[in-house]
Scaffold this active site. Structure first.
Site, PDB file in Angstrom:
ATOM      1  NE  ARG A 172       3.391  -8.887   8.917  1.00  0.00           N
ATOM      2  CZ  ARG A 172       3.010  -7.619   8.779  1.00  0.00           C
ATOM      3  NH1 ARG A 172       3.757  -6.649   9.270  1.00  0.00           N
ATOM      4  NH2 ARG A 172       1.886  -7.322   8.177  1.00  0.00           N
ATOM      5  CE  LYS A 195       3.401   1.717   7.286  1.00  0.00           C
ATOM      6  NZ  LYS A 195       2.377   1.486   6.284  1.00  0.00           N
ATOM      7  CD  GLU A 216      -2.628   1.394   2.534  1.00  0.00           C
ATOM      8  OE1 GLU A 216      -2.244   0.825   3.570  1.00  0.00           O
ATOM      9  OE2 GLU A 216      -3.651   2.107   2.488  1.00  0.00           O
TER      10      GLU A 216
END
Length: 571
Positions: free
Chosen positions: A267, A277, A42
């Site tokens: 991950r 983030k 994104e």
RNA sequence: UGGGGAAUAGUGUAACGGUAGCACAACUGACUCUGGAUCAGUUAGUCCAGGUUCGAAUCCUGGUUCCCCAGCCA
């Protein structure tokens, strides 16, 4: 990297469970020998090393099996996305060495087709317009253990739904007043299947579509379609989307369109740093670091500025592997891969970070000799250079001790050491600041017979020091970096305390007046060097014509530091 | 307490019913004009309990722990 190298040396099989699946699909011809992956970021932020694992996997699998990997921007939320990130993300992926050729796509380019698919679903009686508020929808979704309740609008007829949906698109309704929902099962044990929202009304300007749309598709509805439209075969994503897979399956099956195989992988976390983030943003916004490209950040821009090479990062990612366990990788592994790469490629140079003036008493005042120095002992092809030597030099403050501790082999009163590529010198006097007692200057004598660094009589010295000639050296600023967080797990804080308390107060140390050898004059931003005995450094873009600024990428392994640490702990 | 996942040395990862291997880290030692690099070596592991089998990290049963999910974010 060839596909052979991608194989496990011992078993001869692919190196991870995803490549196992792809290899098996190739064997059985499941996709007709085709492999098509994609990386779907994104455009709402910068790439970090965690993203690099994801795109490295997607591009890597395509490369290994002779397939193709698309770069597709997943831009379905106009309130968060910006064109600047589209550029930045491409720059970072390219820097890492991956290439998508012509295959750059945008989810927003599929909005019309998605709209038509939605109409199809409504016609099939599988989607409906819901007039409930967001709050009402939340209230009736149920909980993890209790089923939800049907919306009072769930039973609307196809024609009414079609009409309402068209009017949503036409802009007749206000933000949040209505949504389109899939009609699945409000009692489903998987919450994602409880009539998920497909479209929300958002009168927002889209950075690419402008004001064409005033309602936008939700990720869960859009994502599977994007992959389907592009003909993706293997849709690789992270573990948290495992719960969503049944929904993607449902949409694709209802529509009867191409149905990629989704495979989820874990991950990873890195010790002493943060990657999401949620953690990174406050560091930037509250000025704990100097920006998204601060050399301490795990962002690719930060690592690039720090002096990391894409090759080192790729090697690291290869060693981390791909599995379904959320690992916490020791940052020492990353550093190891970096040192290994930098050791081979960086020219050596001499620089003194904390200068201590040294006068060679028996060396002629106006004499200057050029000493031949090897550029890289790992690579003879990198040649040699001349380094000027004269009567007044600088050495590293920490290379002298007035009272040397056990196992300290460097310079001390009366002791002889070698100045790299130059002469053996012996310390004969120590000059101190009368007030502070601080050592401000050393006097040494040199042995002219040891020119070049070897004694004809065969005598040895225990250590070799780096140095620069005071009259010839360039002044430079050096920025030393350490781990961003003191704790391995930055989120490990006592109840109610702020994780930022784990920030390392010494993660940045600026040394304003270092001295570097003259060959560094005019070094280009981004160029990397090994400062002998100190570490790897690269030229920061803050450098100006008259003043170089270096970032310490990574220190060299330092066994004296270990010994000293052990000595302190034993005391 | 619903559903979906995952557990192999300190860390990461291999093994696909047949000797638990590799890397990083740590520690020894050798070598060295970088206390770098290199080389040699040491320490250290199958979440637990049963079962199947000549043989189980792997198959079965039960348990434990950890992760994800209740956005009109992705």
């Amino acid at each position: 990297m060839s596909s052979e190298e991608r194989k496990n040396a011992e078993s001869g099989r692919p190196t991870d469970f995803i490549r196992d699946v792809v290899a098996e699909d190739m064997r059985t011809g499941k996709w007709g020998g085709r492999v098509l992956t994609r990386f779907p970021p994104e455009p709402n932020g910068y790439m970090h090393i965690g993203h690099a694992k994801a795109f490295g996997l997607n591009f890597g699998v395509a490369e290994d099996f002779g397939g193709r990997c698309h770069l597709r921007f997943d831009d379905t939320d106009p309130t968060k996305e910006e064109a600047q990130y589209v550029e930045a993300i491409q720059e970072d992926i390219r820097w890492m060495g991956f290439d998508w050729g012509e295959h750059l796509y945008f989810a927003s380019d599929y909005f019309q087709q998605m709209y038509e698919y939605a109409v199809q679903l409504i016609r099939q009686g599988k989607a409906y317009v819901d007039d409930q508020t967001a709050e009402e929808i939340r209230q009736t979704r149920g909980t993890l253990t209790r089923p939800g309740r049907d919306s009072p609008y769930r039973g609307r007829g196809v024609e009414e739904n079609l009409d309402l949906f068209r009017r949503m698109k036409e802009g007749e309704f206000g933000d949040g007043s209505r949504v389109l929902r899939a009609k699945i099962d409000m009692a489903h044990p998987n919450l994602n299947m409880r009539d998920p929202v497909m479209y929300r009304i958002l009168h927002a300007h889209h950075y690419r579509q402008g004001d064409t749309w005033c309602m936008y598709p939700m990720y869960d509805w859009a994502h599977g379609l994007e992959d389907s439209i592009e003909g993706v075969t293997h849709s690789l994503c992270s573990l948290e989307f495992e719960n969503h897979r049944p929904l993607y399956d449902w949409f694709l099956d209802q529509l009867g369109v191409h149905h990629p195989q989704q495979i989820e992988f874990a991950r990873f976390n890195l010790t002493h740093t943060v990657m999401s983030k949620r953690f990174l943003r406050p560091l930037v916004e509250q000025d704990y670091v100097r920006g998204w490209d601060d050399p301490r950040m795990p962002t690719l821009r930060g690592m690039r500025r720090r002096g990391y090479t894409p090759e080192a990062i790729r090697e690291f990612l290869k060693r981390v592997g791909v599995a379904k366990f959320i690992s916490t990788v020791d940052i020492a592994l990353l550093e190891h891969c970096l040192r290994q790469d930098l050791n081979k490629r960086c020219p050596r140079v001499m620089a003194v970070l904390r200068p201590l003036r040294v006068v060679i008493d028996n060396y002629p005042e106006d004499k200057v000799e050029q000493m031949e120095a090897v550029n890289n002992p790992e690579d003879a092809g990198m040649g040699t250079r001349q380094v000027p030597f004269s009567r007044v030099l600088y050495i590293e403050q920490e290379d002298f001790r007035e009272e040397p501790p056990k196992k300290f082999y460097r310079l001390a009163p009366g002791r002889e050491v070698r100045l790299r590529y130059a002469y053996f010198v012996t310390c004969v006097d120590v000059v101190k600041d009368e007030r502070t007692g601080e050592v401000v200057e050393l006097h040494c004598t040199y042995d002219p017979a040891t020119r070049g660094g070897d004694a004809p009589d065969g005598r040895k010295v225990k250590s070799t020091l780096h140095w620069v000639s005071a009259a010839h050296a360039l002044e430079a600023e050096v920025r030393l970096y350490d781990h961003l967080f003191t704790k391995e797990d930055p989120a490990d804080v006592p109840e109610g305390e702020d994780w930022k308390a784990n920030l390392n107060p010494n993660s940045l140390e600026v040394l304003p007046s270092c001295r570097v050898e003259p060959s560094l004059a005019g070094a280009a931003a981004g160029s990397r060097y090994q400062f002998e005995r100190l570490g790897y450094f690269c030229v920061d873009p803050d450098s100006t014509a008259g003043r170089l600024v270096f970032n310490r990428t990574l220190s060299l392994r330092d066994s004296w530091a270990r010994i000293e640490l052990a000595q302190k702990q034993n005391r």
